[in-house]
Design an enzyme around this catalytic site. Structure first.
Site, short mmCIF file in Angstrom:
data_model
loop_
_atom_site.label_atom_id
_atom_site.label_comp_id
_atom_site.label_asym_id
_atom_site.label_seq_id
_atom_site.Cartn_x
_atom_site.Cartn_y
_atom_site.Cartn_z
N GLU A 265 0.83 -1.20 0.00
CA GLU A 265 0.00 0.00 0.00
C GLU A 265 0.87 1.25 0.00
O GLU A 265 1.74 1.39 0.86
CB GLU A 265 -0.93 0.00 1.22
CG GLU A 265 -1.94 -1.13 1.18
CD GLU A 265 -2.94 -1.12 2.32
OE1 GLU A 265 -2.84 -0.21 3.20
OE2 GLU A 265 -3.83 -1.98 2.35
N HIS A 284 -7.97 1.69 1.30
CA HIS A 284 -7.83 1.52 2.75
C HIS A 284 -8.51 2.68 3.47
O HIS A 284 -7.95 3.32 4.36
CB HIS A 284 -6.35 1.45 3.15
CG HIS A 284 -6.14 0.72 4.45
ND1 HIS A 284 -5.02 -0.04 4.70
CD2 HIS A 284 -6.90 0.62 5.57
CE1 HIS A 284 -5.10 -0.56 5.92
NE2 HIS A 284 -6.23 -0.17 6.46
#
Length: 325
Positions: A265, A284
């Site tokens: 990420e 997220h």
């Protein structure tokens, strides 16, 4: 006055953090690793923020008065747990402060995948109205479907209640089982993991990232799922073997997925998930709603005050429970 550090972060609304700060708490608001942050460590009793990989033995030595690491997140996989243990400093998560937000986001992804929301939006905004091959598209309701929840903590329980409002049957797998009475009250049924994967129309993941849960959903598990099933992940990316998931989505092992988290990420621009038509992706963002700013900081400050008056903190992560026993 007792001093705490509130670690500045783009996901934090510092105006809320300042407004909720109780009298008697002297707070320094600073970005983790900044000169102001480092200078405040010498006198800090509590640190409020997110897990950071730089919080090693040297970090704790620079904060000799530290009594609490209070996370604003539910997950703590970025924390050096052994360094905290050696320093005798408990780490606490956010006490379910984002549980409603994440549960709602899990339902959001289920609906988006079931109704192919992204595909529909792209068609309308692209002037295709209902697309070019509408006869080949099947949209589904959630009512009457079986939801399998892997991990029945605070988020899993709230997801179960929301799913039942849509008329879903809910089963769960967790290493910590509910009593029969509690399961009846929540209207959920315990299933073994393989059984849950075989019999669920939608599987949603709500476990922490631990050594035991890393890649707990891989090729063998995906092959157990129905070809018509959906996988939803709003916990941590590495809980799923991403390469195995990409293969399963590409060859029809499962029908679709809704993902808020990734192995890396942010994901690299060439991530194969981006090219798959049967995936709905978010960044997220399940937890950090504006509403959770209040619940996260409220819980954090309450725990700081508990520690400062000599009480045991709440929500200590299981690995460090012995520090406050």
């Amino acid at each position: 006055m007792s001093k705490i550090i509130v670690a500045d972060n783009p996901l934090n609304e510092l105006s809320v953090a300042r407004d909720l700060l109780p009298q008697g708490l002297d707070a320094v608001f600073a970005r983790h690793g900044s000169s102001e942050f480092n200078a405040a460590l010498a006198d800090a009793v509590c640190l409020v923020g997110f897990g950071d990989g730089t919080m090693d033995d040297a970090f704790y030595k620079s904060a000799p008065k530290l009594k609490l690491i209070q996370l604003l997140s539910a997950g703590y996989d970025r924390c050096d747990i052994e360094a905290a243990r050696r320093a005798g400093v408990p780490i606490c998560n956010n006490g379910g402060a984002n549980s409603t937000a994440v549960a709602e986001h899990a339902i959001l992804l289920m609906l988006a995948v079931s109704r192919r929301l992204v595909w529909q939006h792209a068609n309308v905004s692209g002037g295709r109205w209902r697309g070019n091959n509408v006869d080949d598209v099947k949209l589904y309701e959630m009512k009457g479907k079986t939801l399998g929840i892997v991990g029945l903590g605070a988020i899993g329980k709230k997801t179960a209640r929301l799913a039942q409002a849509f008329g879903m049957t809910v089963q769960y797998y967790d290493v910590v089982r509910l009593s029969e009475e509690r399961a009846d009250d929540l209207r959920v049924k315990f299933s073994l993991l393989d059984e849950l994967l075989r019999t669920s129309d939608i599987v949603t993941l709500h476990v922490p990232l631990l050594a035991e849960t890393r890649h707990m959903i891989g090729t063998p598990q995906l092959k157990l799922m129905k070809p018509s099933a959906y996988l939803i992940n709003t916990c941590r990316g590495p809980v799923v073997d991403e390469a195995a998931l990409i293969e399963a989505l590409s060859n029809g092992t499962i029908a679709a997925a809704g993902l808020d988290v990734f192995d890396q990420e942010p994901p690299p621009p060439n991530n194969p998930l981006f090219a798959l038509p049967n995936v709905t992706l978010t960044a997220h963002m399940a937890g950090p709603t504006y509403d959770t700013q209040f619940s996260r900081f409220r819980n954090a400050y309450d725990n700081c005050q508990r520690v400062m008056r000599g009480d045991k903190p709440l929500w200590v992560i299981p690995e460090l429970a012995g520090l406050v026993a």
